[in-house]
Design a protein around this motif. Structure first.
Motif, mmCIF file in Angstrom:
data_model
loop_
_atom_site.group_PDB
_atom_site.id
_atom_site.type_symbol
_atom_site.label_atom_id
_atom_site.label_comp_id
_atom_site.label_asym_id
_atom_site.label_seq_id
_atom_site.Cartn_x
_atom_site.Cartn_y
_atom_site.Cartn_z
ATOM 1 N N LYS A 14 -54.510 58.528 -9.507
ATOM 2 C CA LYS A 14 -54.338 59.902 -9.985
ATOM 3 C C LYS A 14 -53.020 60.516 -9.534
ATOM 4 N N LEU A 15 -52.240 59.772 -8.754
ATOM 5 C CA LEU A 15 -51.003 60.307 -8.210
ATOM 6 C C LEU A 15 -49.794 59.664 -8.882
ATOM 7 N N ASP A 16 -48.780 60.470 -9.163
ATOM 8 C CA ASP A 16 -47.534 59.861 -9.629
ATOM 9 C C ASP A 16 -46.797 59.311 -8.399
ATOM 10 N N ARG A 17 -45.696 58.608 -8.622
ATOM 11 C CA ARG A 17 -44.985 57.953 -7.528
ATOM 12 C C ARG A 17 -44.537 58.933 -6.457
ATOM 13 N N ILE A 18 -44.050 60.092 -6.851
ATOM 14 C CA ILE A 18 -43.551 61.086 -5.891
ATOM 15 C C ILE A 18 -44.698 61.640 -5.050
ATOM 16 N N ALA A 19 -45.814 61.956 -5.673
ATOM 17 C CA ALA A 19 -46.966 62.476 -4.930
ATOM 18 C C ALA A 19 -47.524 61.404 -3.998
ATOM 19 N N ALA A 20 -47.587 60.178 -4.483
ATOM 20 C CA ALA A 20 -48.076 59.076 -3.647
ATOM 21 C C ALA A 20 -47.156 58.893 -2.446
ATOM 22 N N GLN A 21 -45.857 58.929 -2.690
ATOM 23 C CA GLN A 21 -44.892 58.749 -1.615
ATOM 24 C C GLN A 21 -45.050 59.839 -0.563
ATOM 25 N N SER A 22 -45.240 61.071 -0.990
ATOM 26 C CA SER A 22 -45.417 62.183 -0.066
ATOM 27 C C SER A 22 -46.666 61.983 0.803
ATOM 28 N N GLN A 23 -47.761 61.590 0.175
ATOM 29 C CA GLN A 23 -49.005 61.387 0.924
ATOM 30 C C GLN A 23 -48.885 60.200 1.874
ATOM 31 N N LEU A 24 -48.206 59.148 1.428
ATOM 32 C CA LEU A 24 -47.998 57.984 2.293
ATOM 33 C C LEU A 24 -47.139 58.360 3.498
ATOM 34 N N GLN A 25 -46.108 59.186 3.291
ATOM 35 C CA GLN A 25 -45.273 59.663 4.394
ATOM 36 C C GLN A 25 -46.117 60.431 5.407
ATOM 37 N N ASP A 26 -47.020 61.285 4.918
ATOM 38 C CA ASP A 26 -47.881 62.056 5.810
ATOM 39 C C ASP A 26 -48.766 61.147 6.655
#
Length: 167
Positions: free
Chosen positions: A148-160
Motif C-alpha cells: 500500500k506504500l509507494d517507494r517514498i513512503a516505504a523509504q520513510s517508514q524503513l528509515q524510521d
C-alpha cells in the motif's frame, strides 16, 4: 494482501556479521513474502562463526551463507532489489556502501560485533545484542503494508525503523 515477493538486500562493509544476520532473520521470518540477500562493499571473505550460530538457532540454512561483494547484485540477471538497507554503524566512522538505482533505501546502523573486545562472553554479548536489534527491526519491516506504500513512503517508514533500538 499482495502475492508479491519483495527482494531485500542488506549491505555492510565486510558482509561477515550484521548483514548476514539480517539476511538470515528476514529469510526465516519473512519466508514467502520476502527474499533476503546480503553483500558488502569490501567483503571480508569469511562469515563470523557467532553470526552463523545465531542464524542457525532461528532455523536459517547457513550452508549457503558467504561473504560476498555487492557487485554480484549489480550485474545483468541479478535479482532486482525492492529494498536496500545498510546496517553499518555511521557512529563508528564506518563507510557505508551506497546503492544506486531505484529501490527504497534505508540505513539501520548497528554497532559491529566483530569489533567487540574482551573475552568470548563479551564478544558473544555483542553479537547477541546486534542480532536482537536486527530482529526487532525486521519484525517492524514485516508489519509494514508495503503493497500500500509507494517507494517514498516505504523509504520513510524503513528509515524510521532504523532508529528503533532493541531496548
Amino acid at each position: 494482501m499482495s502475492d508479491r515477493i519483495y527482494n531485500v538486500l542488506f549491505l555492510c562493509t565486510g558482509n561477515s556479521a550484521r548483514s548476514i544476520m539480517a539476511e538470515a532473520i528476514l529469510g526465516v521470518l519473512g519466508k514467502g513474502r520476502f527474499r533476503a540477500f546480503s553483500a558488502g562493499s569490501h567483503p571480508s571473505g569469511q562469515v563470523q562463526p557467532m553470526a552463523l550460530e545465531l542464524a542457525q538457532a532461528i532455523g536459517y540454512d547457513t550452508t549457503l551463507a558467504r561473504s560476498k561483494s555487492w557487485d554480484e547484485f549489480a550485474v545483468e540477471g541479478a535479482p532486482q532489489m525492492d529494498i536496500v538497507i545498510t546496517v553499518c554503524d555511521n557512529a563508528a566512522g564506518e563507510a557505508c556502501p551506497v546503492w544506486l538505482g531505484h529501490p527504497a533505501q534505508a540505513h539501520w546502523g548497528v554497532p559491529d560485533p566483530v569489533e567487540a573486545t574482551g573475552d568470548e562472553a563479551a564478544r558473544r554479548h555483542a553479537f547477541t545484542a546486534a542480532f536482537a536489534t536486527l530482529r526487532r527491526r525486521v519484525e517492524l519491516l514485516l508489519s509494514l503494508p508495503l503493497e500500500k506504500l509507494d517507494r517514498i513512503a516505504a523509504q520513510s517508514q524503513l528509515q524510521d525503523i532504523g532508529k528503533v533500538d532493541n531496548e
